[in-house]
Design a protein around this motif. Structure first.
Motif, PDB file in Angstrom:
ATOM      1  N   GLN A 194       0.606  -1.164  -0.105  1.00 52.24           N
ATOM      2  CA  GLN A 194       0.102   0.014   0.003  1.00 52.24           C
ATOM      3  C   GLN A 194       1.231   1.143   0.092  1.00 52.24           C
ATOM      4  O   GLN A 194       0.497   2.320  -0.509  1.00 52.24           O
ATOM      5  N   LEU A 195       2.055   1.324   0.752  1.00 55.40           N
ATOM      6  CA  LEU A 195       2.961   2.382   0.758  1.00 55.40           C
ATOM      7  C   LEU A 195       3.252   2.551  -0.617  1.00 55.40           C
ATOM      8  O   LEU A 195       3.476   3.305  -1.117  1.00 55.40           O
ATOM      9  N   LEU A 196       4.431   1.358  -0.546  1.00 55.60           N
ATOM     10  CA  LEU A 196       5.191   1.294  -2.419  1.00 55.60           C
ATOM     11  C   LEU A 196       4.703   1.363  -3.637  1.00 55.60           C
ATOM     12  O   LEU A 196       5.209   1.966  -4.393  1.00 55.60           O
ATOM     13  N   THR A 197       3.388   1.445  -3.723  1.00 56.49           N
ATOM     14  CA  THR A 197       2.269   1.180  -4.602  1.00 56.49           C
ATOM     15  C   THR A 197       1.821   3.340  -4.767  1.00 56.49           C
ATOM     16  O   THR A 197       0.911   3.211  -5.457  1.00 56.49           O
ATOM     17  N   ASN A 198       1.895   3.457  -3.330  1.00 55.73           N
ATOM     18  CA  ASN A 198       0.617   4.848  -3.976  1.00 55.73           C
ATOM     19  C   ASN A 198       1.281   6.165  -4.523  1.00 55.73           C
ATOM     20  O   ASN A 198       3.048   6.086  -4.361  1.00 55.73           O
ATOM     21  N   GLU A 199       1.371   6.288  -5.555  1.00 55.48           N
ATOM     22  CA  GLU A 199       1.661   7.593  -6.525  1.00 55.48           C
ATOM     23  C   GLU A 199       2.070   8.529  -6.035  1.00 55.48           C
ATOM     24  O   GLU A 199       3.068   9.424  -6.088  1.00 55.48           O
ATOM     25  N   SER A 200       1.150   9.298  -4.804  1.00 59.55           N
ATOM     26  CA  SER A 200       1.073  10.548  -4.071  1.00 59.55           C
ATOM     27  C   SER A 200       2.320  10.170  -4.003  1.00 59.55           C
ATOM     28  O   SER A 200       3.700  11.520  -3.241  1.00 59.55           O
ATOM     29  N   PHE A 201       2.657   9.510  -2.501  1.00 54.76           N
ATOM     30  CA  PHE A 201       3.467   9.410  -1.902  1.00 54.76           C
ATOM     31  C   PHE A 201       5.109   9.412  -2.259  1.00 54.76           C
ATOM     32  O   PHE A 201       5.999  10.249  -1.867  1.00 54.76           O
ATOM     33  N   HIS A 202       4.987   8.671  -3.385  1.00 52.89           N
ATOM     34  CA  HIS A 202       6.686   9.431  -4.258  1.00 52.89           C
ATOM     35  C   HIS A 202       7.235  10.779  -4.975  1.00 52.89           C
ATOM     36  O   HIS A 202       8.247  10.671  -4.625  1.00 52.89           O
ATOM     37  N   ARG A 203       5.761  11.323  -5.156  1.00 54.07           N
ATOM     38  CA  ARG A 203       5.825  12.250  -5.908  1.00 54.07           C
ATOM     39  C   ARG A 203       6.085  13.039  -5.067  1.00 54.07           C
ATOM     40  O   ARG A 203       6.958  14.271  -4.991  1.00 54.07           O
ATOM     41  N   CYS A 204       5.771  13.342  -3.527  1.00 55.76           N
ATOM     42  CA  CYS A 204       5.681  14.247  -2.469  1.00 55.76           C
ATOM     43  C   CYS A 204       7.463  13.778  -2.023  1.00 55.76           C
ATOM     44  O   CYS A 204       8.548  14.610  -1.379  1.00 55.76           O
ATOM     45  N   MET A 205       7.375  12.724  -2.072  1.00 47.49           N
ATOM     46  CA  MET A 205       8.891  11.986  -1.034  1.00 47.49           C
ATOM     47  C   MET A 205      10.115  13.093  -2.246  1.00 47.49           C
ATOM     48  O   MET A 205      10.351  12.936  -2.077  1.00 47.49           O
ATOM     49  N   LEU A 206       9.613  12.548  -3.475  1.00 53.63           N
ATOM     50  CA  LEU A 206      10.577  13.620  -4.782  1.00 53.63           C
ATOM     51  C   LEU A 206      10.874  14.769  -4.474  1.00 53.63           C
ATOM     52  O   LEU A 206      12.088  15.549  -4.408  1.00 53.63           O
ATOM     53  N   GLU A 207       9.624  15.085  -4.311  1.00 57.06           N
ATOM     54  CA  GLU A 207       9.767  16.929  -3.991  1.00 57.06           C
ATOM     55  C   GLU A 207      10.553  17.807  -2.971  1.00 57.06           C
ATOM     56  O   GLU A 207      11.450  18.133  -3.634  1.00 57.06           O
ATOM     57  N   CYS A 208       9.816  16.710  -1.988  1.00 56.68           N
ATOM     58  CA  CYS A 208      11.488  16.846  -0.403  1.00 56.68           C
ATOM     59  C   CYS A 208      12.301  17.106  -1.115  1.00 56.68           C
ATOM     60  O   CYS A 208      13.544  17.452  -0.386  1.00 56.68           O
ATOM     61  N   SER A 209      13.154  15.877  -1.754  1.00 59.73           N
ATOM     62  CA  SER A 209      14.639  15.222  -1.867  1.00 59.73           C
ATOM     63  C   SER A 209      14.940  16.708  -2.439  1.00 59.73           C
ATOM     64  O   SER A 209      15.873  17.122  -2.089  1.00 59.73           O
ATOM     65  N   ALA A 210      14.053  16.903  -3.320  1.00 56.37           N
ATOM     66  CA  ALA A 210      14.840  18.210  -4.485  1.00 56.37           C
ATOM     67  C   ALA A 210      14.627  19.357  -3.957  1.00 56.37           C
ATOM     68  O   ALA A 210      15.370  20.700  -4.223  1.00 56.37           O
ATOM     69  N   GLU A 211      13.841  19.836  -3.044  1.00 60.37           N
ATOM     70  CA  GLU A 211      13.572  20.916  -2.589  1.00 60.37           C
ATOM     71  C   GLU A 211      14.433  21.031  -1.448  1.00 60.37           C
ATOM     72  O   GLU A 211      15.683  21.974  -1.541  1.00 60.37           O
ATOM     73  N   LEU A 212      15.183  20.122  -0.788  1.00 58.06           N
ATOM     74  CA  LEU A 212      15.744  20.501  -0.294  1.00 58.06           C
ATOM     75  C   LEU A 212      17.355  20.350  -0.163  1.00 58.06           C
ATOM     76  O   LEU A 212      18.588  20.876   0.324  1.00 58.06           O
ATOM     77  N   VAL A 213      17.858  19.701  -1.809  1.00 58.91           N
ATOM     78  CA  VAL A 213      18.946  20.116  -2.013  1.00 58.91           C
ATOM     79  C   VAL A 213      19.142  21.049  -3.098  1.00 58.91           C
ATOM     80  O   VAL A 213      20.289  21.209  -3.025  1.00 58.91           O
ATOM     81  N   LEU A 273      17.908  23.066   7.041  1.00 54.28           N
ATOM     82  CA  LEU A 273      17.073  22.404   6.389  1.00 54.28           C
ATOM     83  C   LEU A 273      15.638  22.141   7.143  1.00 54.28           C
ATOM     84  O   LEU A 273      14.660  22.026   5.591  1.00 54.28           O
ATOM     85  N   LYS A 274      15.788  21.618   8.197  1.00 54.28           N
ATOM     86  CA  LYS A 274      14.392  21.093   8.587  1.00 54.28           C
ATOM     87  C   LYS A 274      13.855  22.407   8.930  1.00 54.28           C
ATOM     88  O   LYS A 274      12.386  22.564   8.665  1.00 54.28           O
ATOM     89  N   ARG A 275      14.242  23.553   9.264  1.00 55.40           N
ATOM     90  CA  ARG A 275      13.648  25.008   9.509  1.00 55.40           C
ATOM     91  C   ARG A 275      12.702  25.520   7.474  1.00 55.40           C
ATOM     92  O   ARG A 275      12.137  25.621   7.694  1.00 55.40           O
ATOM     93  N   TYR A 276      13.454  24.392   6.986  1.00 60.00           N
ATOM     94  CA  TYR A 276      13.147  25.407   5.766  1.00 60.00           C
ATOM     95  C   TYR A 276      11.618  24.794   5.633  1.00 60.00           C
ATOM     96  O   TYR A 276      11.131  24.785   4.548  1.00 60.00           O
ATOM     97  N   LEU A 277      11.897  22.793   5.454  1.00 60.59           N
ATOM     98  CA  LEU A 277      10.767  22.511   5.486  1.00 60.59           C
ATOM     99  C   LEU A 277       9.332  22.834   5.968  1.00 60.59           C
ATOM    100  O   LEU A 277       8.371  23.060   5.897  1.00 60.59           O
ATOM    101  N   ASN A 278       9.857  23.156   7.425  1.00 63.19           N
ATOM    102  CA  ASN A 278       8.752  24.050   8.130  1.00 63.19           C
ATOM    103  C   ASN A 278       8.269  25.562   7.867  1.00 63.19           C
ATOM    104  O   ASN A 278       6.938  25.154   8.033  1.00 63.19           O
ATOM    105  N   SER A 279       8.863  25.641   7.230  1.00 60.12           N
ATOM    106  CA  SER A 279       8.660  27.164   6.774  1.00 60.12           C
ATOM    107  C   SER A 279       7.216  26.843   5.660  1.00 60.12           C
ATOM    108  O   SER A 279       6.728  27.458   5.563  1.00 60.12           O
TER     109      SER A 279
END
Length: 565
Positions: free
Chosen positions: A134-153, A196-202
């Protein structure tokens, strides 16, 4: 007002849960963290992550890799060579050349796989099972994870918000999707620098205050299922989210645009008007059923019991978690506004109690509006000060914009719109008189004591409990980050340590840093004994974390809720 202090209080309030137990590294800058922690990692799933993916009902390894390449290609699009595009003072033509893009994609990919593996390990331990289909086939979850990674980088390299929020539409997710991933991302990446934690919080604060309520937010798809009485108003205002575009559609759009579409978006500022934060739904007439979304059709039903128990469904739990975050944000802002207005603490609690009831009982007042607009109306209806006094106190901090009080979204019914539905933007005073007050009047008896508006009460009144106000929601405990006197008989103070000084410390075990200064509590006694007691007090409260809640609603399920036949 101290803007930094305001931000720190909100971050402290939303980050009270503990991170997972991981090796704590010495404090380092975001750039150092990328170089020392992320860069050495392989740009592919680790053997352990591959085992999790192969343990699903079907092996999803190829799907995860394909999706990551497509989404990161949309987040960091090519085609900037030879183009001049200015955004926030950066020349994208010089920054986003092919080599720079490949390096950022590579770093974001490594971070994505690292955090995904950590989340899988945590979920498998809590569920006592390795099958995480259920987790690893969740399309929105993966896209949001990739977006968080890209934002932090991106933030680690540039120190500025360059992708968010315009990137959400390019990858087919909304703020409501992303906000359910940001907190888990922070918890499961123990090495993440504080900046970066503060960045995600903002980012989370921007999403909570307006974006999750904006037109096109997937929150409304969830509310249609979880709270059917709101369906009519959601459809009348045309708020439902578009179907999520397929990966092939995103890839085709990215290749055809050659960077021109993304360049024109110019990495929009978070201060955009609310209607521009999310894609607009053009056709939401109940006579036209919504199209189904194949990628989401395999997900569990929203009526599935929550893995955490308590008798609620996963969908209801997700909405309640969002509302709790909104309430915490409102508590911080109400506290600062009442302080500037010099109001007593009981008044502050009544204002918060009214806001909390509106959030849960008159949720439609938030639709396509800014949270601060509701806060200002709550203060006015309880305190009865002039609107000018309240607006002036609200606009003093630099982060507040006049548009919040000048442009409040409404969609007039045919009775008010010359025989037809008509969208408009009005000032907050008109909104208060014509819409807010009639809707909220029935709730006043629940929170307002007989003389709650009497703010001229004696200053020496220490009774914080508002007698006569049944069931007022308790005001959250807001961390006070000013120095605290920890001994009643000695001049001993405790204060959170500034990040600049924290980096000078070398520690591999501490989770938090504090400055301890003043006299000794006992003659010839080392301060370390006092610090032992202080540390025990600071870490005495532990919270149990439930399973990761990532219930997303398909458009076919929304259609079934709107058209039962």
């Amino acid at each position: 007002m101290n803007t930094c202090g305001y931000k720190r209080k909100f971050e402290a309030l939303v980050s009270q849960t503990n991170t997972t137990n991981q090796l704590s590294l010495p404090p380092c800058s975001p750039a150092q963290w990328l170089q020392t922690v992320i860069s050495p990692l392989p740009a592919k799933p680790s053997p352990e992550l591959e085992r999790f993916m192969s343990s699903c009902d079907r092996n999803v390894n190829d799907e995860v890799i394909y999706r990551a390449n497509i989404i990161l290609g949309a987040i960091f699009p090519k085609g900037y060579n030879g183009k001049r595009c200015m955004s926030a003072g950066f020349h994208l033509s010089s920054l986003m050349d092919s080599r720079w893009i490949e390096q950022r994609q590579d770093e974001a990919l490594k971070l994505y796989y690292k955090v995904l593996e950590s989340i899988c390990e945590s979920e498998a331990q809590k569920l006592q099972a390795r099958n995480l289909t259920q987790l690893l086939t969740n399309e929105s979850f993966h896209r949001c994870m990739l977006e968080c990674s890209a934002e932090l980088v991106s933030a680690a390299h540039m120190g500025a918000r360059m992708l968010f929020p315009s990137v959400l539409e390019r990858i087919g997710v909304t703020a409501f999707d992303l906000i359910r991933v940001t907190e888990s991302f922070i918890k499961h990446e123990g090495s993440l620098p504080r900046e970066l934690k503060r960045y995600l919080n903002s980012m989370e604060e921007i999403m909570l205050e307006s974006m999750v309520w904006g037109r096109g937010s997937s929150l409304y798809n969830s509310l249609i299922i979880a709270r059917p009485p709101l369906a009519e108003e959601i459809c009348r205002l045309g708020l439902l989210a578009k179907p999520m575009p397929s990966l092939d559609a995103i890839a085709a759009d990215n290749h055809l645009s050659n960077g021109e579409k993304v360049c024109s978006e110019a990495y929009n500022s978070p201060a955009l008007p609310m209607e521009e934060h999310s894609p607009v739904v053009n056709n939401q007439n109940p006579k036209n059923p919504l199209p189904s979304m194949p990628l989401l059709s395999a997900f569990a039903s929203p009526t599935q019991p929550n893995p955490g128990g308590r008798g609620s469904t996963s969908l209801e739990t997700g909405i309640n978690l969002l509302f709790n975050k909104v309430a915490k944000l409102a508590a911080v802002r109400i506290n600062h506004l009442t302080e500037r207005l010099k109001l007593l603490q009981p008044i502050r609690e009544i204002v918060y109690g009214l806001f909390h009831r509106i959030l849960n009982k008159e949720t439609a007042l938030f639709f396509n509006r800014h949270v601060d607009q509701i806060i200002l109306c709550c203060v006015y209806i309880i305190v009865k000060m002039t609107t000018m006094e309240i607006k002036d106190s609200y606009l003093k901090p630099l982060q507040h914009t006049p548009q919040v009080v000048r442009q409040v979204f409404v969609k007039w019914s045919p009775a008010h719109g010359n025989g037809r539905n008509r969208e408009d933007f009005i000032d907050i005073r008109t909104f208060y008189n014509k819409i807010f007050l009639p809707a909220v009047k029935p709730l006043l008896d629940e929170v307002k004591p007989a003389k709650a508006s009497d703010q001229a009460a004696p200053a020496n009144n220490t009774d914080d409990h508002c007698s006569g106000s049944p069931g007022i929601s308790p005001f959250p405990s807001i961390p006070d980050l000013s120095p605290k006197k920890v001994s009643p008989s000695h001049n001993v103070y405790l204060s959170p340590l500034q990040p600049s000084k924290k980096r000078a410390l070398i520690s591999t075990g501490a989770k938090s840093y504090y400055a301890y200064f003043g006299e000794r509590t006992l003659p010839y006694q080392s301060p370390s004994k006092d610090l032992t007691t202080i540390n025990s007090s600071l870490h005495s409260r532990r919270k149990e974390r439930g399973c990761l809640d990532l219930e997303f609603v398909s458009h076919s399920e929304v259609a079934r809720a709107l058209f039962p036949s």
